[in-house]
Each structure stands twice: as C-alpha cells, then as structure tokens.
Scaffold this active site. Structure first.
Site, short mmCIF file in Angstrom:
data_model
loop_
_atom_site.label_atom_id
_atom_site.label_comp_id
_atom_site.label_asym_id
_atom_site.label_seq_id
_atom_site.Cartn_x
_atom_site.Cartn_y
_atom_site.Cartn_z
N LYS A 119 67.54 41.02 -12.49
CA LYS A 119 68.07 40.71 -13.80
C LYS A 119 67.20 39.64 -14.42
CE LYS A 119 71.84 38.35 -16.24
NZ LYS A 119 73.15 37.69 -16.15
N GLU A 175 80.36 27.98 -22.47
CA GLU A 175 80.11 28.19 -21.04
C GLU A 175 79.99 26.88 -20.27
OE1 GLU A 175 77.27 30.84 -18.06
OE2 GLU A 175 76.97 30.92 -20.23
#
Length: 378
Positions: A119, A175
C-alpha cells in the site's frame, strides 16, 4: 493539567481544538528541530510543555518548542465570526491528469508480487491566492465552526527554518495519531474513505454502507491497524483492537478503529508514542520505508502535510493528530497550499482516487467559500 495564561493579546502560535479540550500556546525561546531532543528536554524536567508539528519524513526538521505560556481548557476552541476570505484557485500541483498517472504507476507497482510495497499513499495539492492578507486565526475559526466536533489546529512552522519561516499550518484533522491521559492510551487511525453526499441522505447512507462492505477498503484499513497495534504492543499493555467502524467527517466517510492501551505513568509519553507510530500506513503505506521511497519518487517532498500536530506535558500526557485536511498559509497571508491524499492498493482505480482527493480537499476549501474545483484543478 497545568494552565498558564497568554496575556500578550497576540494571536497564539499553536492551537489544538478537540471536543474535550483546547490547548493554546504562545511562541517560546526554547525551540527544537529534533523530536528526540524535545523528548529529552521533557524527560529532564527542564520544560513543562512541548507543542508544535512533526514533518511527514522522520528526521526532517520539526517545528517544536517550549511555549512561554500555555492555556488548557476543558472545552473546545470557541471560534469568532470572521468574514469568509476571498481565495481564487490558480493551480493544481500536480495536474489532475498527472495525479491519475501517478496512481496508475503505483497500482502497477503494487500488482507486481515481487515489489515489496502493498500500500502507498499518494497526495496532491491545490494553490490559491487572496488579494488581501488573511489571518491564520480566521481560517482556524472557519475550520472549527464547520466541524461538528470542533476539531481544528494552527501551528506556526517557523521553528523548522528555511521556507517555513512565517508559514502557518492550519486545518481540521479527524485522525488521532495518539492521545495519552494518565496511563490510558488511544490511537484512532482512519483508512478507507468514501465521499459524502450531503444533499441526499439516502445516497449518503448508501455511500457509507458501500464503504463498510468494501473488501478493498477493509484490506487497506487492516494494514494500518496491524502496524499501529504492533507498535503499541511493543510499548504498552492491554492493547485492544476492535472491529473497524464508520467514522463521519463533514466531507467524508472513513473506516476507523479506536485502538486502546495502557502504560505506566513513567512509561512512554504522548510525544514518544507519536514518534514511534509516525508515519502510519494511513498516510504513508506499508512496509513504511519502501512506501516512503515510492512517495519520494512519485510525489516528492511533503513537508508537514501528513505529519502530526500536537502537544505533550512533562507528565507524559498529550495528544497528537495526523496533519491532514490542512493547508499552509504563507507568511504574507496571501497564498494558500491545500493538501489531500488517498491510500493506493493494487485494486485502486485512478479516477476514483482522484475523486477521493477532491472530496477531501473540500474539507479545507469549502469553509473558505470554494465549493467546487474548476476543470483542470479538481
């Protein structure tokens, strides 16, 4: 927690607004471009607080300092009522076509079983200009006022030196990289996203349900939770990683996992945990070092986008948010550079990834009156 007051009347050099707390701090003469030096100073008891920002690339100059004064309240920042500044978009960096090509290149790499990266997170930026100087404090007020949880941050990046002198990073991150309160630790990574459809509740719910059912997004999310859990288990006890859940922001749906742990009171501080966790696969990729090399090759230097902003006290308490949904405001207040990124895996579609970054850019641009990106920018 200790509280001191800033009585100078000047705009603060640091603000972190969260639902349960607001930390505001002045500038300070004791500055740190190395996060590890800041940790040493806190551990020694020479200073009571550290505030500031960590860059995306570990080891690059940080913007951390011991403020001359700190104010901590148990309520979020209370925004004023500034007029919406006028910003005109003038460039996309890179162009949308080039960003799609970068994503396509990354997808090709990730599809190769021999390539180590599973990723990678690729970002883009848009540049805007204002005919009048804009205060970072006014942008912060707009970010906080437009967020249901009153999330917002402002950091003077001058300590990092060079092009960052006078530059302010401002935004509204959803976040949590890490928060430590006493012996309790929380990290709440977000990975896997879908743009919200705010003018159509049924379509908005369908987008959320599609995200929750997406095997591609769950796989992307698992890269993050696996790494965050592993880092915390090396330093903490009682690490709990529940199943992912839907997390909403004003512009996006995300998969999020609230990971909890405990530490001894003399254990790693919030800043030490932030250094250990950053950068997570949510903003970099996996494996970290190999993904960072792909980012450097395809995207270049990120600076403080996708780094972390936060604070820590001498008792180890503090909170660090991932610096996303943000923009750099130039020293003269007339130029703004807004950033957004997305996680790329082998199943990613370049057009969908471009659309995701467009949705995320709206979180910072929408409150500034820019509701749509024109052709050639979005």
């Amino acid at each position: 927690m200790s509280r001191t007051s800033n009585t100078t009347g000047a705009d603060p050099a640091f603000v972190l607004s969260r639902p349960q707390r607001m930390v505001s701090a002045s500038a300070g003469a004791t500055m740190f471009r190395s996060a590890h030096e800041a940790v040493t100073a806190l551990r020694s008891g020479r200073i009571s607080h550290i505030v500031g920002a960590l860059p995306f690339t570990p080891g690059a100059p940080a913007a951390l300092w011991a403020p001359d004064s700190v104010t901590i309240t148990q309520t979020p920042h209370e925004p004023g009522a500034p007029a919406t500044p006028r910003f005109d978009l003038d460039a996309a960096l890179p162009t949308p076509q080039e960003h799609r090509q970068r994503v396509a290149t990354a997808v090709e790499l990730l599809a190769d079983p021999a390539h180590p990266v599973r990723k990678v997170v690729l970002a883009r930026a848009v540049r805007a200009a204002s005919p009048e100087p804009v205060r970072a404090q006014d942008i912060l007020d707009l970010m906080v006022a437009s967020d249901p949880l009153s999330n917002g941050f402002l950091v003077d990046l001058s300590v990092a030196g060079g092009r960052y002198r006078g530059t302010t990073l401002v935004g509204s991150s959803p976040e949590i990289l890490v928060r430590r309160t006493g012996n309790e630790v929380l990290s709440h990574p977000l990975a896997g996203s879908a743009r919200r459809v705010l003018d159509d509740p049924a379509a908005d719910r369908a987008a959320a349900e599609a995200l929750l059912a997406s095997s591609k997004d769950h796989a992307e999310h698992r890269f993050v939770t696996d790494q965050v859990g592993a880092v915390l288990r090396e330093r903490c006890a009682d690490v709990d990683t529940p199943a992912p859940e839907l997390t909403s922001t004003p512009a996006m749906w995300h998969l999020g996992t609230p990971i909890t742990a405990t530490v001894p009171l003399a254990g790693p501080s919030a800043l030490e945990l932030a250094i250990a966790l950053h950068p997570t696969p949510a903003v970099c990729g996996t494996p970290t070092a190999a993904a960072a090399r792909v980012i450097a090759e395809l995207e270049g230097e990120r600076g403080f986008y996708a780094g972390a902003v936060g604070w820590c006290d001498a008792d180890g308490n503090g909170e660090w948010m991932v610096s996303i949904r943000c923009a750099e405001l130039a020293a003269d207040g007339t130029a703004l550079l807004a950033y957004a990124g997305g996680g790329i895996v082998a199943e990613s579609d370049p057009a969908a990834e471009l659309a995701e970054t467009t949705g995320k850019l709206q979180r910072i641009l929408g409150p500034l009156g820019i509701t749509e990106l024109p052709v050639g920018v979005g």
